[in-house]
Design a protein around this motif. Structure first.
Motif, PDB file in Angstrom:
ATOM      1  N   ARG A   1       0.939  -0.861  -9.103  1.00 34.49           N
ATOM      2  CA  ARG A   1       0.550   0.540  -8.997  1.00 34.49           C
ATOM      3  C   ARG A   1      -0.156   0.775  -7.655  1.00 34.49           C
ATOM      4  O   ARG A   1      -0.610  -0.168  -6.999  1.00 34.49           O
ATOM      5  N   TYR A   2      -0.217   2.035  -7.267  1.00 38.01           N
ATOM      6  CA  TYR A   2      -1.033   2.458  -6.127  1.00 38.01           C
ATOM      7  C   TYR A   2      -2.199   3.246  -6.689  1.00 38.01           C
ATOM      8  O   TYR A   2      -2.020   4.273  -7.338  1.00 38.01           O
ATOM      9  N   GLN A   3      -3.399   2.770  -6.486  1.00 33.01           N
ATOM     10  CA  GLN A   3      -4.577   3.396  -7.061  1.00 33.01           C
ATOM     11  C   GLN A   3      -5.388   4.091  -5.963  1.00 33.01           C
ATOM     12  O   GLN A   3      -5.810   3.464  -4.996  1.00 33.01           O
ATOM     13  N   TRP A   4      -5.592   5.390  -6.176  1.00 32.18           N
ATOM     14  CA  TRP A   4      -6.376   6.201  -5.237  1.00 32.18           C
ATOM     15  C   TRP A   4      -7.726   6.496  -5.845  1.00 32.18           C
ATOM     16  O   TRP A   4      -7.829   6.895  -7.013  1.00 32.18           O
ATOM     17  N   ARG A   5      -8.800   6.295  -5.073  1.00 29.77           N
ATOM     18  CA  ARG A   5     -10.141   6.539  -5.588  1.00 29.77           C
ATOM     19  C   ARG A   5     -11.078   6.837  -4.416  1.00 29.77           C
ATOM     20  O   ARG A   5     -11.074   6.122  -3.410  1.00 29.77           O
TER      21      ARG A   5
ATOM     22  N   GLY B   1      -6.937   4.579  -0.986  1.00 27.21           N
ATOM     23  CA  GLY B   1      -6.133   3.931  -2.004  1.00 27.21           C
ATOM     24  C   GLY B   1      -5.623   2.584  -1.572  1.00 27.21           C
ATOM     25  O   GLY B   1      -5.658   2.224  -0.391  1.00 27.21           O
TER      26      GLY B   1
ATOM     27  N   TYR C   1      -2.814  -0.898  -3.167  1.00 32.44           N
ATOM     28  CA  TYR C   1      -1.908  -1.412  -4.182  1.00 32.44           C
ATOM     29  C   TYR C   1      -2.596  -2.526  -4.971  1.00 32.44           C
ATOM     30  O   TYR C   1      -3.286  -3.379  -4.403  1.00 32.44           O
ATOM     31  N   ASP C   2      -2.413  -2.499  -6.295  1.00 35.69           N
ATOM     32  CA  ASP C   2      -2.888  -3.594  -7.131  1.00 35.69           C
ATOM     33  C   ASP C   2      -2.002  -3.677  -8.370  1.00 35.69           C
ATOM     34  O   ASP C   2      -0.916  -3.077  -8.402  1.00 35.69           O
TER      35      ASP C   2
ATOM     36  N   ASP D   1      -1.883  -3.636 -12.833  1.00 38.55           N
ATOM     37  CA  ASP D   1      -2.574  -3.168 -14.026  1.00 38.55           C
ATOM     38  C   ASP D   1      -1.904  -3.796 -15.236  1.00 38.55           C
ATOM     39  O   ASP D   1      -0.709  -4.137 -15.205  1.00 38.55           O
TER      40      ASP D   1
END
Length: 265
Positions: A10-14, A18, A20-21, A23
């Protein structure tokens, strides 16, 4: 047997950036339930506790009166998913054919597959009134349920159904992507055990079908963390069930059967 958890990228934006990691997400796949070689239902289900699920579904749907009518069960891997092949008694199979009912289930599905509105008229026999619990027991169950859900702790994507002692201690938990499936798994496990007195807590709203399933398996009190529907309240009252909604920290509401719930002395 398929895994219950799958790792996905997934690509996680926060907070404005962001990366890639990976899950861990819960698995759901088609599970077909067949009786004496005849397919009856296909449900989207998490592949855990499937023997409990099959028995709970069968009893809560009125196909079987209890585990004594289930003669054998095999879980078979198919190309598209799994099949739970059950052998049931001749009397139970004759009753199933009379129902003329086919389900094509989804995790959020309630009354899918009913052939007519007359199917809604089913109400289990009135329940006894042998259970008495304190309001504090409901609160204790709510406070401890989340840490008793290992699959939710990893994936965050499942419902839970728990059997609690009269004091609110959690004895047994089952999990699934579908709220009905989680309840069926719990009811199936309870059908196989000498459960004693207690009540059921579910991490969902209380729908008509949740009430009917629980009542069909002799549950005197069903507590849901969210709201009940009007039909659920009506059916709980007709069955003599205590129905609790909005079971959250510091609050809950008893919609029917308040004689079973009292303040702790």
């Amino acid at each position: 047997m398929p895994e219950r958890i799958e790792k996905v990228g997934r690509y996680q934006w926060r907070d404005g950036s962001g990366d890639y990691d990976t899950d861990e997400v819960v698995v759901e796949l088609p599970v077909a339930l067949s009786y004496n070689g005849i397919s009856h239902a296909v449900m989207m289900t998490t592949p855990t506790d499937l023997a409990d699920f099959a028995l709970g579904f069968s009893v809560s749907e009125g196909i079987l009166s209890g585990p004594q009518q289930l003669l054998g069960l095999d879980i078979v891997e198919r190309e598209q998913g799994l099949e739970i092949a059950m052998e049931i008694t001749a009397g139970a199979f004759a009753g199933l054919k009379d129902k003329r009912r086919t389900l094509a289930g989804r995790s959020g599905c309630g009354l899918c597959g009913k052939e007519s509105l007359e199917a809604l008229s089913f109400t289990p026999a009135p329940l006894p009134s042998t259970l008495t619990i304190a309001h504090q027991a409901l609160q204790l169950a709510q406070q401890t349920l989340q840490r008793e859900q290992p699959l939710k702790a990893v994936t965050g994507g499942v419902h839970g159904a728990a059997w609690c002692d009269p004091d609110g201690s959690i004895v047994l938990v089952r999990e699934d992507v579908g709220r009905h499936n989680a309840l069926d798994k719990l009811l199936g496990a309870l059908c196989r055990s000498d459960r004693g007195q207690g009540f059921v807590v579910v991490t969902s709203r209380a729908s008509y079908e949740m009430v009917i399933k629980a009542a069909a398996c002799g549950v005197e009190l069903l507590a849901a963390v969210s709201a009940p529907t009007a039909l659920a309240v009506e059916q709980a009252r007709a069955a003599g069930m205590s129905l609790v909604g909005y079971l959250q920290q510091g609050r809950h509401a008893v919609y029917t059967g308040d004689h079973r719930v009292e303040d702790k002395k």
